[in-house]
Design a protein around this motif. Structure first.
Motif, PDB file in Angstrom:
ATOM      1  N   LYS A  23      27.898  19.419  15.068  1.00 28.46           N
ATOM      2  CA  LYS A  23      28.100  18.599  16.264  1.00 28.46           C
ATOM      3  C   LYS A  23      28.457  17.164  15.864  1.00 28.46           C
ATOM      4  N   ARG A  24      27.833  16.677  14.814  1.00 23.78           N
ATOM      5  CA  ARG A  24      28.142  15.337  14.318  1.00 23.78           C
ATOM      6  C   ARG A  24      29.620  15.232  13.942  1.00 23.78           C
ATOM      7  N   GLN A  25      30.109  16.200  13.203  1.00 25.58           N
ATOM      8  CA  GLN A  25      31.508  16.184  12.778  1.00 25.58           C
ATOM      9  C   GLN A  25      32.462  16.255  13.971  1.00 25.58           C
ATOM     10  N   ALA A  26      32.077  17.030  14.980  1.00 28.82           N
ATOM     11  CA  ALA A  26      32.926  17.151  16.173  1.00 28.82           C
ATOM     12  C   ALA A  26      33.050  15.808  16.898  1.00 28.82           C
ATOM     13  N   TYR A  27      31.919  15.106  17.020  1.00 31.64           N
ATOM     14  CA  TYR A  27      31.963  13.793  17.676  1.00 31.64           C
ATOM     15  C   TYR A  27      32.773  12.787  16.869  1.00 31.64           C
ATOM     16  N   LEU A  28      32.605  12.799  15.561  1.00 24.86           N
ATOM     17  CA  LEU A  28      33.372  11.885  14.715  1.00 24.86           C
ATOM     18  C   LEU A  28      34.864  12.168  14.808  1.00 24.86           C
TER      19      LEU A  28
END
Length: 297
Positions: free
Chosen positions: A269-274
């Protein structure tokens, strides 16, 4: 001078986005008022000029208009009137926007003194003045005084019938001041009060709602309650998109969500937001570059 016609013409220029015609129109109207010795019109037009030149960052012209009209009003012995106080407020806000904080504070204090001699305590006009003074004091790093002014404004606004949205906005501004002095529990309390009011408004929630949600997210993040922080930030994303689309603020909120996801060890999820934040920034940069090419052409 027909002021109704004047305002109709001025509003039409703004509505048609003919900004380049506003300045000559204002100066032409001012000259007409001077020739006709219509002092009321002259004062009104000067106040419009202060606001307009402030908005386009032509601060020297704003200051010149302010000096001109304040001197005229003193000559007309209007320097203890509510109209004079209004002009002082406009002048102070122009100086604040230009970064001349001490001069702005002097004008705000002078306006407050006039109000105190004319209007009763608790009048709505005090709330606007206190809010403006709070913004200025925060910029001057006088945070305790800024908090006091915001509290003064809140005490008045809370008594107004139908003032829920304005109360919520003032609560948000006050909470951000408490953030600045690291009083996170108080900031959280104020933001949650603001959110309840925003949510009671249903579809009437305005752009300030996203700011309150983002503030709640920050409060929870500092208190290490990461699940609640993520929920608040994600609601803020929805509000920003609703009011403004996927703009720079949306990208910043995505980055905030990514930071929370990192704390929660939600790497996917972190990578998706970034990635979303990066895509938005790239798109905005590409748009800016295209505008530059078009302007150059």
């Amino acid at each position: 001078m027909d002021m109704n016609k004047y305002f109709e013409q001025l509003d039409a220029l703004f509505a048609e986005n003919q900004i380049e015609k506003v300045e000559p129109f204002l100066y032409g109207s001012l000259e007409q008022a001077k020739e006709e010795k219509d002092y009321g019109a002259y004062i009104s037009i000067c106040n419009e000029m202060i606001g307009f030149f402030r908005s386009v960052s032509e601060f020297r012209k704003a200051f010149d208009a302010a000096e001109d009209v304040l001197l005229l009003m003193e000559e007309l012995q209007l320097d203890r009137s509510e109209h004079f106080a209004t002009t002082l407020l406009n002048t102070a806000t122009a100086y604040r926007a230009a970064g001349h904080y001490k001069q702005a504070y002097t004008y705000y204090k002078q306006a407050l003194q006039i109000y105190e001699g004319l209007i009763p305590p608790g009048d709505y006009r005090y709330a606007g003045l206190y809010n403006n003074m709070s913004i200025l004091l925060e910029k001057m790093e006088q945070n305790d005084e800024a908090i006091q002014c915001a509290q003064n404004a809140l005490a008045i606004i809370e008594t107004l019938e139908g003032g829920e949205m304005e109360t919520a906005t003032t609560l948000t501004n006050l909470a951000l001041l408490h953030f600045k002095v690291s009083d996170y529990p108080k900031a959280q309390e104020l933001l949650e009060r603001a959110l309840r009011l925003f949510e009671q408004g249903g579809d009437k929630t305005d752009a300030h709602y996203s700011g309150a949600l983002a503030g709640v997210g920050e409060a929870y993040f500092h208190m290490k309650d990461y699940e609640k922080a993520l929920t608040a930030y994600e609601k803020a994303l929805e509000e920003v998109e609703k009011h403004f689309g996927r703009n720079l603020s949306y990208a910043v909120l995505c980055e905030n969500c990514a930071a929370v996801c990192e704390a929660l060890q939600k790497e996917e999820k972190r990578q998706a937001y970034l990635q979303t934040a990066a895509d938005i920034r790239d798109l905005l940069c590409a748009g800016t570059a295209a505008d530059g090419i078009n302007a150059a052409g």
